[in-house]
Write a protein that holds these residues in place. Structure first.
Motif, short mmCIF file in Angstrom:
data_model
loop_
_atom_site.label_atom_id
_atom_site.label_comp_id
_atom_site.label_asym_id
_atom_site.label_seq_id
_atom_site.Cartn_x
_atom_site.Cartn_y
_atom_site.Cartn_z
N ARG A 136 0.84 -1.19 0.00
CA ARG A 136 0.00 0.00 0.00
C ARG A 136 0.88 1.25 0.00
NH1 ARG A 136 -5.34 -0.44 2.69
NH2 ARG A 136 -5.94 -2.63 2.70
N PHE A 137 0.49 2.23 -0.79
CA PHE A 137 1.23 3.48 -0.85
C PHE A 137 0.62 4.47 0.12
CE2 PHE A 137 1.75 7.75 -2.85
CZ PHE A 137 3.10 7.89 -2.57
N ASP A 141 -5.35 2.41 -0.28
CA ASP A 141 -5.67 1.16 -0.98
C ASP A 141 -5.03 1.10 -2.36
OD1 ASP A 141 -7.96 -0.35 0.71
OD2 ASP A 141 -8.13 1.82 0.95
N PHE A 142 -4.32 2.14 -2.77
CA PHE A 142 -3.53 2.14 -3.99
C PHE A 142 -2.14 1.60 -3.66
CE2 PHE A 142 -6.64 5.50 -4.62
CZ PHE A 142 -7.09 5.26 -5.91
N THR A 143 -1.64 0.66 -4.44
CA THR A 143 -0.29 0.15 -4.22
C THR A 143 0.70 0.97 -5.03
OG1 THR A 143 -0.32 -1.43 -6.07
CG2 THR A 143 -1.26 -2.18 -3.98
N TYR A 144 2.00 0.72 -4.77
CA TYR A 144 3.02 1.39 -5.56
C TYR A 144 2.81 1.11 -7.05
CZ TYR A 144 5.82 2.79 -1.52
OH TYR A 144 6.26 3.38 -0.36
N GLU A 145 2.42 -0.10 -7.37
CA GLU A 145 2.17 -0.45 -8.77
C GLU A 145 1.02 0.36 -9.33
OE1 GLU A 145 0.90 -4.29 -11.52
OE2 GLU A 145 1.22 -4.55 -9.39
N ASP A 146 -0.01 0.58 -8.54
CA ASP A 146 -1.16 1.35 -8.99
C ASP A 146 -0.82 2.80 -9.27
OD1 ASP A 146 -2.76 -0.91 -8.62
OD2 ASP A 146 -3.16 -0.39 -6.53
N ILE A 147 0.22 3.31 -8.60
CA ILE A 147 0.61 4.71 -8.77
C ILE A 147 1.36 4.90 -10.08
CG2 ILE A 147 1.98 6.59 -7.78
CD1 ILE A 147 -0.44 5.90 -6.14
N ALA A 148 2.06 3.86 -10.52
CA ALA A 148 2.87 3.96 -11.74
C ALA A 148 2.01 3.73 -12.99
CB ALA A 148 4.02 2.95 -11.69
N GLU A 149 2.65 3.59 -14.15
CA GLU A 149 1.93 3.41 -15.40
C GLU A 149 2.39 2.16 -16.12
OE1 GLU A 149 2.25 6.81 -17.90
OE2 GLU A 149 1.51 8.19 -16.39
N LYS A 212 -10.52 -11.94 -6.15
CA LYS A 212 -10.71 -10.51 -6.36
C LYS A 212 -10.17 -9.78 -5.14
CE LYS A 212 -14.84 -8.57 -6.32
NZ LYS A 212 -16.17 -8.09 -6.78
N VAL A 213 -9.14 -8.94 -5.34
CA VAL A 213 -8.50 -8.26 -4.22
C VAL A 213 -8.79 -6.76 -4.19
CG1 VAL A 213 -6.67 -9.95 -3.89
CG2 VAL A 213 -6.34 -8.12 -5.55
N ARG A 214 -9.08 -6.18 -5.35
CA ARG A 214 -9.39 -4.75 -5.38
C ARG A 214 -10.51 -4.48 -6.37
NH1 ARG A 214 -4.06 -4.75 -4.84
NH2 ARG A 214 -3.27 -3.89 -2.88
N GLU A 215 -11.21 -3.41 -6.07
CA GLU A 215 -12.29 -2.96 -6.93
C GLU A 215 -12.23 -1.45 -7.02
OE1 GLU A 215 -16.73 -4.69 -7.49
OE2 GLU A 215 -16.24 -3.94 -5.48
N MET A 216 -12.25 -0.93 -8.23
CA MET A 216 -12.13 0.51 -8.46
C MET A 216 -13.38 1.03 -9.14
SD MET A 216 -11.65 2.97 -10.91
CE MET A 216 -11.24 1.95 -12.31
N GLU A 234 -12.75 5.75 -6.40
CA GLU A 234 -12.76 4.96 -5.17
C GLU A 234 -12.08 3.61 -5.41
OE1 GLU A 234 -16.15 2.59 -2.80
OE2 GLU A 234 -16.33 4.79 -2.63
N MET A 235 -11.13 3.28 -4.55
CA MET A 235 -10.46 1.99 -4.61
C MET A 235 -10.77 1.23 -3.32
SD MET A 235 -8.38 0.01 -6.45
CE MET A 235 -7.05 0.81 -7.37
N ARG A 236 -11.30 0.01 -3.48
CA ARG A 236 -11.62 -0.83 -2.33
C ARG A 236 -10.70 -2.04 -2.28
NH1 ARG A 236 -16.42 -0.25 0.43
NH2 ARG A 236 -17.79 1.41 -0.32
N SER A 237 -10.21 -2.36 -1.11
CA SER A 237 -9.48 -3.61 -0.87
C SER A 237 -10.49 -4.61 -0.34
CB SER A 237 -8.34 -3.40 0.12
OG SER A 237 -7.36 -2.52 -0.44
N VAL A 238 -10.85 -5.58 -1.18
CA VAL A 238 -11.97 -6.47 -0.88
C VAL A 238 -11.70 -7.32 0.36
CG1 VAL A 238 -13.37 -8.36 -1.78
CG2 VAL A 238 -12.64 -6.53 -3.31
N LEU A 239 -10.52 -7.90 0.47
CA LEU A 239 -10.23 -8.82 1.57
C LEU A 239 -10.07 -8.09 2.90
CD1 LEU A 239 -7.71 -11.21 -0.24
CD2 LEU A 239 -10.21 -11.39 -0.08
N GLU A 240 -9.57 -6.85 2.86
CA GLU A 240 -9.34 -6.10 4.09
C GLU A 240 -10.51 -5.21 4.49
OE1 GLU A 240 -7.33 -6.21 1.55
OE2 GLU A 240 -5.47 -7.13 2.25
N SER A 241 -11.48 -5.06 3.60
CA SER A 241 -12.65 -4.21 3.87
C SER A 241 -12.26 -2.77 4.16
CB SER A 241 -13.47 -4.77 5.04
OG SER A 241 -13.93 -6.08 4.74
#
Length: 271
Positions: A136-137, A141-149, A212-216, A234-241
């Motif tokens: 997580r960044f 709920d955004f990871t470092y990977e989600d921040i990049a392109e 399914k781990v994330r939902e945007m 909105e980004m949701r982390s499904v497993l962590e609620s």
């Protein structure tokens, strides 16, 4: 907790397609061929329509834990270059204990994105290790990977038969699979792309075990200077609620940003 700890929270389940960067600027323009039914061509419309040379925005990030407690963080995001072949800076401005923490991402087609982070608490710039890309960044709920392109060719695409209506837009549903699985935390991603504007309205991310781990979800589409963009994501982390809601407060395109500022060496000097 020190600033570095806040930026490097606990491990957790790499694609995004610059989910954060992309959604904020939303591939931004009118779609070229939206009678197009080829999956890659649809995604190319999403990727390639932003003709701006650079962009700068101010945004607010509301992070809610599983108990319902919310923390507000503010940051600026700047970009030079094109999507999938550019450089981005995310710099926090609030709260005070996070102020100045800056993430630099450099992306080139066919090359694993490279990232560096500057932390005022240590007054050092360090590279983000590959193993950290799924973390997580800044506690969001955004990871470092989600921040990049990612570039368009880093994934294969398949058009699925579903055509759901989301945010009053009829959508295409597209499955995206990483060409190089070792470069992403995700096994595959489902995208729902609006048929009338070049924007991803919804996405589901699945880990290597097929869970399914994330939902945007993106909303508040707005056109500015001929460019479409989502004003809320909105980004949701499904497993962590847990969830994080990103709200774009201000956007400026073609501001004449200096590309020399987007280097690891410039991170410390800029502070």
């Amino acid at each position: 907790m020190n600033r570095l700890a806040k930026v490097r929270p606990r491990n957790q389940g790499k694609h995004r397609k610059a989910l954060l960067v992309y959604l904020v600027f939303c591939a931004s323009c009118s779609l070229p061929v939206f009678g197009e039914t080829d999956a890659k061509a649809i995604m190319a419309g999403v990727y390639q329509q932003d003709t701006s040379h650079d962009a700068k925005l101010r945004a607010t990030l509301d992070i809610t834990d599983k108990e319902g407690h919310t923390v507000k963080k503010r940051f600026t995001l700047t970009r030079v270059g094109s999507f999938g072949n550019g450089k981005t800076l995310v710099r926090f401005t609030d709260p005070p204990e996070l102020r100045g923490v800056t993430l630099l991402s450099i992306n080139q087609p066919g090359i694993t994105d490279r990232q560096w982070i500057y932390t005022p608490a240590t007054e050092r710039v360090r590279s983000v290790a590959p193993r950290e890309r799924s973390e997580r960044f800044a506690g969001s709920d955004f990871t470092y990977e989600d921040i990049a392109e990612r570039s368009l060719d880093d994934f294969t695409y398949q058009l699925l038969p579903d055509e759901d209506n989301i945010e009053n837009h009829k959508t295409f549903k597209i499955s995206a699979t990483p060409v190089a699985p070792e470069r992403s935390q995700y096994k595959f991603i489902y995208y729902w792309v609006a048929q009338d504007v070049p924007c991803i309205l919804h996405a589901e991310m699945y880990d290597q075990d097929g869970r399914k781990v994330r939902e945007m979800h993106a909303s508040g589409l707005r056109k500015e200077s001929g460019i479409w963009g989502a004003r809320k994501t909105e980004m949701r982390s499904v497993l962590e609620s847990t969830k994080s809601v990103l709200t774009v407060d201000e956007v400026h395109l073609n501001a004449g940003l200096d590309a020399a500022l987007f280097t690891p060496e410039a991170l410390e000097k800029k502070q």
